[in-house]
Design an enzyme around this catalytic site. Structure first.
Site, short mmCIF file in Angstrom:
data_model
loop_
_atom_site.label_atom_id
_atom_site.label_comp_id
_atom_site.label_asym_id
_atom_site.label_seq_id
_atom_site.Cartn_x
_atom_site.Cartn_y
_atom_site.Cartn_z
N THR A 75 10.55 9.71 5.02
CA THR A 75 9.76 9.55 4.43
C THR A 75 8.70 8.47 5.00
O THR A 75 9.12 7.79 5.84
CB THR A 75 9.72 9.18 3.00
N ASP A 76 7.16 8.66 4.90
CA ASP A 76 6.41 7.70 5.30
C ASP A 76 6.59 6.34 4.68
O ASP A 76 5.91 5.30 5.22
CB ASP A 76 5.01 8.10 5.36
N GLU A 77 7.15 6.46 3.69
CA GLU A 77 7.31 5.27 2.92
C GLU A 77 8.32 4.13 3.53
O GLU A 77 8.28 2.87 3.14
CB GLU A 77 8.04 5.40 1.54
N TYR A 101 13.80 3.11 -3.21
CA TYR A 101 13.64 4.33 -2.43
C TYR A 101 13.53 4.37 -1.20
O TYR A 101 14.45 4.83 -0.30
CB TYR A 101 12.81 5.31 -3.33
N LYS A 105 15.78 5.08 2.37
CA LYS A 105 15.66 6.02 3.30
C LYS A 105 15.57 5.00 4.63
O LYS A 105 15.83 5.79 5.55
CB LYS A 105 14.15 6.73 3.07
#
Length: 275
Positions: A75-77, A101, A105
């Site tokens: 993810t970009d997060e 989260y 990741k």
């Protein structure tokens, strides 16, 4: 992916040419209230999958071994949060996760890279922006907005609704993953974006207008803990090297998504009527 015995049996039975790890706990709100599941699946689950893949890959014949790929969908997060003035996330951005989260990741990404460097497992990582599309779980933002609008229920928006996200239609994401799987280089990271930045409030208003529903359904609620301000993806690398380009405008993707959820809603209503 946490069941190493099961994963090993599946690999032995089906002899795959590649593993694409989509499996993850991915809802930020749930990670805030119950982070343990995210560590279990995203960190330990990825570790288990990597170990199963390594055992499988090690015993492959030379030609199959060199062709094998482990593609990890992230993810970009993991990159943290941007200000309005910052350029979009590039593959060279440092990791600065802010939620349980995104931290889980980020950890999984590091494990994937370590298994390549240490053991030689041929891994590739992709980092995507916010996905949406048909059949998405209704805890996700766009799916929830559409479903609530269909039922004329209030649509909750965190804070003032000025948090910005880059939206990626699911088919475009899958197309990009397929390109990376076929032609991506081992050891590389590829950012996958939809090229559509919008604040949450702008997005909800757009969906309501498309569904001919009133803006009065919008209800502002207390902001999420540690809410990242802005995500944006620079997908220039995958565009230039693998010829990726999203084929869905936001309007086109939203139209397909709204139609699917409407049809699903109607089918469920008919089923309940017959029961």
């Amino acid at each position: 992916i946490g069941d190493r015995g099961l994963v090993g049996d599946i690999l032995e039975k089906y002899q795959p040419r590649a593993i694409v790890n989509f499996a993850a706990e991915s809802h930020v709100d749930r990670s805030i209230h119950g982070p343990a599941d995210f560590v279990q699946t995203n960190v330990l689950g990825t570790f288990n999958l990597l170990e199963s893949a390594r055992a499988y890959w090690t015993q492959l014949p030379v030609d199959q071994k060199s062709a094998f790929r482990f593609l990890h969908v992230s993810t970009d997060e993991v990159y943290g949060s941007l200000t309005a003035q910052d350029p979009p996330f590039a593959e060279t951005n440092a990791y600065e996760p802010n939620s349980p989260y995104s931290a889980s990741k980020a950890a999984s990404d590091h494990f994937v890279n370590a298994w390549r460097v240490t053991y030689g497992v041929p891994t590739i990582i992709t980092n995507c922006s916010n996905n949406y599309g048909p059949a998405q779980h209704n805890e996700k933002f766009i799916a929830k907005v559409i479903e609530n609008a269909l039922n004329d229920k209030p649509i909750p928006i965190y804070g003032t609704g000025d948090n910005v996200r880059d939206w990626l239609y699911v088919d475009d994401h899958c197309h990009a993953i397929n390109l990376v799987l076929k032609n991506g280089r081992v050891g590389q990271k590829y950012n996958i974006g939809g090229g559509t930045e919008l604040s949450n409030l702008e997005l909800v208003k757009k969906i309501l207008d498309m569904m001919e529903k009133p803006h009065t359904l919008i209800k502002f609620v207390d902001d999420r803990l540690g809410h990242d301000k802005r995500y944006a993806i620079d997908y220039g690398k995958i565009e230039n090297t693998l010829k990726y380009k999203p084929s869905h405008s936001l309007e086109k993707g939203l139209k397909k998504t709204i139609e699917w959820i409407k049809n699903d809603h109607d089918q469920k209503a008919k089923k309940e009527l017959h029961q």
